[in-house]
Design a protein around this motif. Structure first.
Motif, PDB file in Angstrom:
ATOM      1  N   LEU A  46       0.844  -1.192   0.000  1.00 56.55           N
ATOM      2  CA  LEU A  46       0.000   0.000   0.000  1.00 56.55           C
ATOM      3  C   LEU A  46       0.878   1.239   0.000  1.00 56.55           C
ATOM      4  O   LEU A  46       1.735   1.405   0.867  1.00 56.55           O
ATOM      5  N   VAL A  47       0.645   2.106  -0.975  1.00 56.50           N
ATOM      6  CA  VAL A  47       1.453   3.317  -1.133  1.00 56.50           C
ATOM      7  C   VAL A  47       0.721   4.534  -0.593  1.00 56.50           C
ATOM      8  O   VAL A  47       1.302   5.341   0.131  1.00 56.50           O
ATOM      9  N   ALA A  48      -0.544   4.683  -0.987  1.00 51.99           N
ATOM     10  CA  ALA A  48      -1.298   5.876  -0.604  1.00 51.99           C
ATOM     11  C   ALA A  48      -2.783   5.568  -0.615  1.00 51.99           C
ATOM     12  O   ALA A  48      -3.238   4.706  -1.369  1.00 51.99           O
ATOM     13  N   GLY A  54     -11.743  13.299  -0.507  1.00 48.34           N
ATOM     14  CA  GLY A  54     -10.396  13.829  -0.675  1.00 48.34           C
ATOM     15  C   GLY A  54      -9.842  14.536   0.544  1.00 48.34           C
ATOM     16  O   GLY A  54      -8.714  15.017   0.515  1.00 48.34           O
ATOM     17  N   GLY A  55     -10.607  14.567   1.623  1.00 51.19           N
ATOM     18  CA  GLY A  55     -10.190  15.322   2.792  1.00 51.19           C
ATOM     19  C   GLY A  55      -9.149  14.646   3.651  1.00 51.19           C
ATOM     20  O   GLY A  55      -8.460  15.302   4.441  1.00 51.19           O
ATOM     21  N   ASN A  56      -9.013  13.342   3.509  1.00 51.61           N
ATOM     22  CA  ASN A  56      -8.026  12.588   4.290  1.00 51.61           C
ATOM     23  C   ASN A  56      -7.156  11.759   3.374  1.00 51.61           C
ATOM     24  O   ASN A  56      -7.665  11.074   2.471  1.00 51.61           O
ATOM     25  N   THR A  57      -5.860  11.815   3.621  1.00 46.59           N
ATOM     26  CA  THR A  57      -4.906  11.031   2.854  1.00 46.59           C
ATOM     27  C   THR A  57      -3.932  10.336   3.799  1.00 46.59           C
ATOM     28  O   THR A  57      -3.666  10.824   4.902  1.00 46.59           O
ATOM     29  N   ASN A  58      -3.402   9.216   3.348  1.00 41.10           N
ATOM     30  CA  ASN A  58      -2.402   8.484   4.104  1.00 41.10           C
ATOM     31  C   ASN A  58      -1.354   7.939   3.155  1.00 41.10           C
ATOM     32  O   ASN A  58      -1.670   7.608   2.002  1.00 41.10           O
ATOM     33  N   TYR A  59      -0.129   7.828   3.668  1.00 35.95           N
ATOM     34  CA  TYR A  59       0.987   7.380   2.839  1.00 35.95           C
ATOM     35  C   TYR A  59       1.843   6.380   3.598  1.00 35.95           C
ATOM     36  O   TYR A  59       1.952   6.435   4.826  1.00 35.95           O
TER      37      TYR A  59
END
Length: 115
Positions: A46-48, A54-59
């Motif tokens: 899992l990269v992103a 679109g309010g929350n992102t994880n990397y």
């Protein structure tokens, strides 16, 4: 459900690429989306991830600060902007979504980082 990735290619270390994933067959704006990558003989990583609005992102730690995931719900498309690419980023990149308990994948787009 159909996911079609594009934008991969050969790039030198330090370069940039933007991947796109065009989605169809489901209500795109209602689902979180993810980008994975995989090399032969290795597990898919899992990269992103990005929430439905679109309010929350994880990397992953390996790409944090270099990659940016975004989406355009008017175009049913999710993007992965990849900057300062490293040879270790070489992989096939896949778009992913869970819809009604079924896990869907695109065909993948190959990214090669090499001088």
């Amino acid at each position: 459900v159909q996911l079609v990735e594009s934008g991969g290619g050969l790039v030198q270390p330090g370069g940039s690429l933007r991947l796109s994933c065009a989605a169809s067959g489901f209500s795109f704006s209602r689902y979180d989306m993810k980008w994975y990558r995989q090399n032969p003989g290795k597990e898919r990583e899992l990269v992103a991830a990005i929430s439905k609005d679109g309010g929350n992102t994880n990397y992953s730690d390996s790409v944090k600060g270099r990659f940016t995931v975004s989406r355009d719900n008017t175009k049913n498309t999710v993007y992965l902007q990849m900057n300062n690419l490293e040879p270790e980023d070489t992989a096939v990149y896949y778009c992913n979504v869970w819809v009604r308990a079924i896990n869907y994948w695109g065909q993948g787009t190959r990214v090669t980082v090499s001088s």
